[in-house]
Write a protein that holds these residues in place. Structure first.
Motif, PDB file in Angstrom:
ATOM      1  N   ASN A  14       0.792  -1.118  -0.012  1.00  0.00           N
ATOM      2  CA  ASN A  14      -0.165  -0.026  -0.025  1.00  0.00           C
ATOM      3  C   ASN A  14       0.911   1.193  -0.080  1.00  0.00           C
ATOM      4  N   MET A  15       2.063   1.175   0.752  1.00  0.00           N
ATOM      5  CA  MET A  15       2.860   2.354   0.985  1.00  0.00           C
ATOM      6  C   MET A  15       3.461   2.583  -0.406  1.00  0.00           C
ATOM      7  N   LYS A  16       3.715   1.590  -1.447  1.00  0.00           N
ATOM      8  CA  LYS A  16       4.514   1.545  -2.563  1.00  0.00           C
ATOM      9  C   LYS A  16       3.637   2.296  -3.502  1.00  0.00           C
ATOM     10  N   GLU A  17       2.305   1.769  -3.657  1.00  0.00           N
ATOM     11  CA  GLU A  17       0.976   2.232  -4.572  1.00  0.00           C
ATOM     12  C   GLU A  17       1.004   3.698  -4.149  1.00  0.00           C
ATOM     13  N   SER A  18       0.978   3.992  -2.914  1.00  0.00           N
ATOM     14  CA  SER A  18       0.495   5.289  -2.393  1.00  0.00           C
ATOM     15  C   SER A  18       1.589   6.250  -2.936  1.00  0.00           C
ATOM     16  N   PHE A  19       2.923   5.753  -2.742  1.00  0.00           N
ATOM     17  CA  PHE A  19       4.099   6.738  -3.190  1.00  0.00           C
ATOM     18  C   PHE A  19       3.970   7.081  -4.783  1.00  0.00           C
ATOM     19  N   VAL A  20       3.753   6.236  -5.441  1.00  0.00           N
ATOM     20  CA  VAL A  20       3.768   6.199  -6.990  1.00  0.00           C
ATOM     21  C   VAL A  20       2.525   7.114  -7.374  1.00  0.00           C
ATOM     22  N   ARG A  21       1.416   6.944  -6.792  1.00  0.00           N
ATOM     23  CA  ARG A  21       0.269   7.963  -7.026  1.00  0.00           C
ATOM     24  C   ARG A  21       0.698   9.321  -6.571  1.00  0.00           C
ATOM     25  N   GLU A  22       1.165   9.293  -5.344  1.00  0.00           N
ATOM     26  CA  GLU A  22       1.359  10.892  -4.776  1.00  0.00           C
ATOM     27  C   GLU A  22       2.622  11.301  -5.675  1.00  0.00           C
ATOM     28  N   ARG A  23       3.499  10.594  -6.104  1.00  0.00           N
ATOM     29  CA  ARG A  23       4.624  11.241  -6.855  1.00  0.00           C
ATOM     30  C   ARG A  23       4.170  11.753  -7.958  1.00  0.00           C
ATOM     31  N   ILE A  24       3.338  11.021  -8.886  1.00  0.00           N
ATOM     32  CA  ILE A  24       2.903  11.598 -10.156  1.00  0.00           C
ATOM     33  C   ILE A  24       2.007  12.677  -9.866  1.00  0.00           C
ATOM     34  N   THR A  25       1.259  12.636  -9.038  1.00  0.00           N
ATOM     35  CA  THR A  25       0.396  13.888  -8.973  1.00  0.00           C
ATOM     36  C   THR A  25       1.226  15.092  -8.433  1.00  0.00           C
ATOM     37  N   GLY A  26       2.061  14.988  -7.955  1.00  0.00           N
ATOM     38  CA  GLY A  26       3.138  16.037  -7.373  1.00  0.00           C
ATOM     39  C   GLY A  26       3.610  16.672  -8.441  1.00  0.00           C
ATOM     40  N   LEU A  27       4.348  15.846  -9.153  1.00  0.00           N
ATOM     41  CA  LEU A  27       5.088  15.899 -10.680  1.00  0.00           C
ATOM     42  C   LEU A  27       4.157  16.580 -11.365  1.00  0.00           C
ATOM     43  N   ARG A  28       2.964  16.155 -11.549  1.00  0.00           N
ATOM     44  CA  ARG A  28       2.045  16.762 -12.753  1.00  0.00           C
ATOM     45  C   ARG A  28       1.635  18.173 -12.230  1.00  0.00           C
TER      46      ARG A  28
END
Length: 112
Positions: free
Chosen positions: A7-21
């Motif tokens: 869950n932490m991995k998936e959350s990190f990927v989602r949040e990272r993409i959102t932040g970069l976007r």
């Protein structure tokens, strides 16, 4: 981050993409379109409905002009700017590179 928790991995990927976007200033729709996907592609990633496969994650890194390593580096707040700086410094001669390094060192001393 410990990478054992899925869950932490998936959350990190989602949040990272959102932040970069958001830093790039593009909408979910525009990013989906730019990547060649349907309008809801990035929304589905951001909302947790889907995760990009590895090939698409590489495409997302290219979209943000960062390496996969920079994508997963939690300490890098602005990986796209760091990559642009590195690319520019690779074109400098040794004298100019030393000048840039001295400026970085001076700026870092001011933050402490």
């Amino acid at each position: 981050m410990l990478w054992g928790d899925t869950n932490m991995k998936e959350s990190f990927v989602r949040e990272r993409i959102t932040g970069l976007r958001l830093r790039k200033g593009v909408s979910e729709y525009q990013m989906s379109y730019d990547l060649g996907h349907s309008r809801g592609y990035v929304y589905n990633i951001s909302s947790g409905k889907a995760l990009p496969p590895l090939k698409e994650l590489f495409a997302i890194c290219d979209y943000f002009e960062i390496t996969p390593s920079q994508f997963f580096d939690e300490g890098a707040q602005n990986p796209e700017l760091i990559q642009k700086a590195v690319d520019g410094m690779n074109l400098l001669n040794e004298k100019d590179l030393r000048l840039v390094l001295s400026l970085i060192e001076r700026l870092n001393k001011g933050e402490k």
